[in-house]
Design a protein around this motif. Structure first.
Motif, short mmCIF file in Angstrom:
data_model
loop_
_atom_site.label_atom_id
_atom_site.label_comp_id
_atom_site.label_asym_id
_atom_site.label_seq_id
_atom_site.Cartn_x
_atom_site.Cartn_y
_atom_site.Cartn_z
N TRP A 54 31.96 27.22 45.98
CA TRP A 54 31.16 27.66 45.69
C TRP A 54 31.10 28.18 44.30
O TRP A 54 32.39 28.49 43.59
CB TRP A 54 31.00 29.39 46.89
N LYS A 56 29.46 30.54 41.20
CA LYS A 56 28.67 32.38 40.42
C LYS A 56 27.42 32.10 39.75
O LYS A 56 27.78 30.86 39.13
CB LYS A 56 29.97 33.08 40.56
N PHE A 66 26.42 33.37 45.18
CA PHE A 66 27.63 32.33 44.93
C PHE A 66 26.06 31.27 45.49
O PHE A 66 25.87 31.63 45.85
CB PHE A 66 28.92 32.28 45.43
#
Length: 180
Positions: A54, A56, A66
């Motif tokens: 992921w 952000k 994310f």
């Protein structure tokens, strides 16, 4: 005699309306039962919680946001699918639980709520910025699904407002249009 004919037509209309309502209610109940029987894809939810790929893209009052591109491919022709994960802040979690309570949605185990994963369809090709929700998981820290929803064949596309968290996601999904 004219009054009897009107009365018969009125009774037929009432009878027809009552039958139509019974059929509609039966159809709705059947559809709800079918939706409840569809299995929740828990393996994807657990993977989404455990994976570290992921990236952000923002923070707001609800928590940290994310994204990662959906590995299953495109949601639609000429549309991108992207996953968004919200890791709730304590205040965001509290606010969301209150919203669920007001909407009379189930709250069982929501004290363990940690994140929400949403699969979006993003339209990068139209003049306006828009997205639709395809699938939503409400998850605990361990990937246990507290709630799950999937859109049907009808997709509710909505406009993305400038400066919103969805705008930040749109800019990630559609980088060539970020100056528009």
């Amino acid at each position: 005699m004219g009054g009897e004919i009107k009365q018969r037509h009125h009774l037929k209309a009432i009878l027809f309306t009552a039958i139509a309502m019974v059929i509609c209610i039966g159809l709705i109940m059947w559809l709800k039962e079918q939706a409840a029987q569809q299995p929740v894809p828990t393996d994807r939810a657990i993977y989404d919680v455990k994976t570290t790929d992921w990236k952000k893209y923002g923070t707001d009052q609800d928590g940290d946001h994310f994204y990662r591109f959906d590995e299953s491919g495109k949601a639609f022709p000429d549309m991108f699918s992207i996953k968004s994960r919200l890791v709730y802040s304590e205040e965001g979690k509290k606010r969301y639980i209150e919203e669920r309570q007001q909407a009379r949605l189930p709250l069982k185990d929501f004290d363990k709520l940690s994140s929400r994963t949403v699969l979006y369809g993003v339209n990068c090709f139209s003049e306006s910025k828009e997205l639709c929700i395809l699938e939503v998981f409400e998850l605990t820290k361990d990937g246990v699904t507290l709630d799950y929803a999937k859109s049907g064949s009808y997709k509710n596309w909505k406009q993305i407002g400038d400066g919103t968290i969805h705008d930040a996601l749109y800019r990630v999904a559609c980088p060539e249009k970020k100056d528009k």
